[in-house]
Design a protein around this motif. Structure first.
Motif, short mmCIF file in Angstrom:
data_model
loop_
_atom_site.label_atom_id
_atom_site.label_comp_id
_atom_site.label_asym_id
_atom_site.label_seq_id
_atom_site.Cartn_x
_atom_site.Cartn_y
_atom_site.Cartn_z
N GLU A 5 -6.05 6.90 -12.15
CA GLU A 5 -6.88 7.42 -13.24
C GLU A 5 -6.98 6.39 -14.37
N ALA A 6 -5.87 5.73 -14.69
CA ALA A 6 -5.87 4.77 -15.81
C ALA A 6 -6.76 3.57 -15.53
N GLU A 7 -6.71 3.02 -14.30
CA GLU A 7 -7.45 1.78 -14.03
C GLU A 7 -8.82 2.02 -13.41
N LEU A 8 -8.91 2.99 -12.50
CA LEU A 8 -10.18 3.22 -11.81
C LEU A 8 -11.02 4.30 -12.49
N GLY A 9 -10.41 5.05 -13.42
CA GLY A 9 -11.15 6.10 -14.12
C GLY A 9 -11.42 7.32 -13.27
N LEU A 10 -10.60 7.57 -12.27
CA LEU A 10 -10.83 8.67 -11.33
C LEU A 10 -9.85 9.80 -11.60
N THR A 11 -10.36 10.89 -12.14
CA THR A 11 -9.55 12.08 -12.36
C THR A 11 -9.48 12.89 -11.07
N GLU A 12 -8.61 13.87 -11.02
CA GLU A 12 -8.53 14.75 -9.85
C GLU A 12 -9.85 15.48 -9.65
N ALA A 13 -10.49 15.87 -10.74
CA ALA A 13 -11.79 16.56 -10.62
C ALA A 13 -12.83 15.62 -9.99
N ALA A 14 -12.82 14.37 -10.41
CA ALA A 14 -13.78 13.41 -9.85
C ALA A 14 -13.51 13.18 -8.36
N LEU A 15 -12.23 13.11 -7.98
CA LEU A 15 -11.89 12.93 -6.58
C LEU A 15 -12.29 14.14 -5.75
N HIS B 205 0.80 -1.24 0.00
CA HIS B 205 0.00 0.00 0.00
C HIS B 205 0.82 1.28 0.00
N HIS B 206 2.14 1.19 0.11
CA HIS B 206 3.00 2.36 -0.09
C HIS B 206 3.97 2.17 -1.24
N GLU B 207 3.75 1.13 -2.06
CA GLU B 207 4.67 0.81 -3.15
C GLU B 207 3.89 0.63 -4.45
N PRO B 208 3.66 1.73 -5.20
CA PRO B 208 2.88 1.61 -6.44
C PRO B 208 3.44 0.59 -7.42
N ALA B 209 4.76 0.54 -7.57
CA ALA B 209 5.35 -0.41 -8.53
C ALA B 209 5.02 -1.85 -8.13
N MET B 210 5.08 -2.14 -6.83
CA MET B 210 4.72 -3.47 -6.36
C MET B 210 3.23 -3.74 -6.56
N ALA B 211 2.41 -2.75 -6.26
CA ALA B 211 0.96 -2.91 -6.38
C ALA B 211 0.56 -3.24 -7.82
N LEU B 212 1.22 -2.62 -8.77
CA LEU B 212 0.84 -2.82 -10.17
C LEU B 212 1.22 -4.20 -10.69
N ARG B 213 2.02 -4.95 -9.93
CA ARG B 213 2.37 -6.32 -10.33
C ARG B 213 1.43 -7.36 -9.71
N LEU B 214 0.49 -6.91 -8.89
CA LEU B 214 -0.42 -7.84 -8.22
C LEU B 214 -1.53 -8.29 -9.18
N GLY B 215 -2.26 -9.33 -8.78
CA GLY B 215 -3.43 -9.76 -9.53
C GLY B 215 -4.50 -8.69 -9.53
N ASP B 216 -5.52 -8.86 -10.35
CA ASP B 216 -6.51 -7.81 -10.58
C ASP B 216 -7.12 -7.27 -9.29
N SER B 217 -7.68 -8.15 -8.45
CA SER B 217 -8.39 -7.68 -7.26
C SER B 217 -7.44 -6.99 -6.29
N ALA B 218 -6.29 -7.60 -6.00
CA ALA B 218 -5.34 -7.00 -5.05
C ALA B 218 -4.82 -5.67 -5.58
N ARG B 219 -4.54 -5.61 -6.88
CA ARG B 219 -4.04 -4.37 -7.48
C ARG B 219 -5.08 -3.24 -7.34
N ARG B 220 -6.32 -3.55 -7.67
CA ARG B 220 -7.36 -2.53 -7.58
C ARG B 220 -7.61 -2.09 -6.14
N ILE B 221 -7.52 -3.03 -5.22
CA ILE B 221 -7.69 -2.66 -3.81
C ILE B 221 -6.56 -1.75 -3.36
#
Length: 267
Positions: free
Chosen positions: A249-259, A207-223
């Protein structure tokens, strides 16, 4: 350091992992039975007033917007569902093991985790992955469990958490340096030992390592991405957010404006 080696290093450093209490274990056993309903789950926690009280408080909180206030554990569990019930029980059981630690630090830590969980749940409901909302709520509540574990070994650093917002994340990084340990690895070990879902354990670990998170499976990565987004809504723009913004933004579709809109809706 290789993350597997890091986990082993945390264990070797003398960190003592908390054991789940009997109330949580009874609830977990009941929840594992697919035929068990709210009545059976309520019976499992009937002898644990701390968990029962926490379930009622969470079920009556604004984030779940109950049409009528639940008045019993069974009514609260019916409204919260299995996963959020387990999330509330797990965080309560862990918090109750903070006896002897700095009260101000523990209160700040768990208040921040509860706020992050509420916001993570809300933001997940605004994505195409609504089905992950309850599991993401569980992960958000438990993501900083490792901090409490490290503070038990090094209570002199509790003053780092007499704070809120971005300062709490800075405190977590400082605690890792000062103890020569890693709170995300410690949190992963707690989640694994308490038999939380694999995707929750993996998301906490990254949860503090984006590069590691992006290597996870779909559910864990999205969480993991949802956890970062919940912290962004809780703390505002911070150094912790910089490397998460693009993949969110790329995976969840959340822009800064949406947030910003979700943040406004939740305050």
């Amino acid at each position: 350091m290789n993350q597997d080696l890091l986990v082993e290093a945390v264990l070797a450093s003398g960190v003592v992992l908390p054991a789940p209490g009997p109330g949580f274990l009874r609830l977990q056993a009941a929840a594992a039975d697919e035929n068990a309903g709210p009545r059976e789950l309520a019976a499992a926690v009937s002898q644990d007033p701390a968990i029962t009280g926490a379930l009622l408080r969470v079920a009556n909180s604004p984030v779940f917007r109950p049409r009528s206030a639940p008045r019993s554990a069974q009514e609260a569990i019916t409204m919260l569902g299995r996963t959020r019930t387990l999330a509330t029980a797990a965080s309560t059981a862990l918090r109750n093991q903070g006896s002897g630690l700095d009260d101000k630090a523990i209160e700040a830590l768990w208040a921040a985790s509860a706020r992050a969980a509420d916001l993570t749940y809300a933001v997940c409901r605004a994505t195409p992955f609504k089905g992950l909302a309850d599991t993401a709520y569980l992960a958000a509540l438990m993501q900083d469990a490792g901090i409490a574990v490290l503070l038990r070994r090094a209570p002199e650093h509790a003053v780092l958490f007499h704070c809120t917002g971005c300062a709490l994340e800075a405190g977590a990084r400082a605690l890792d340096v000062l103890t020569g340990s890693d709170h995300t690895a410690a949190g992963f070990l707690v989640a694994r030992n308490w038999k939380l879902p694999v995707e929750v354990c993996e998301a906490i670990r990254a949860h503090h390592e984006p590069a590691m998170a992006l290597r996870l499976g779909d559910s864990a990565r999205r969480i993991a991405l949802l956890l970062a987004t919940g912290r962004r809504l809780r703390d505002g723009l911070s150094p912790d957010w910089t490397d998460w913004a693009e993949p969110v933004e790329a995976e969840l579709g959340l822009t800064e404006a949406a947030l910003d809109q979700i943040s406004a809706d939740e305050h």
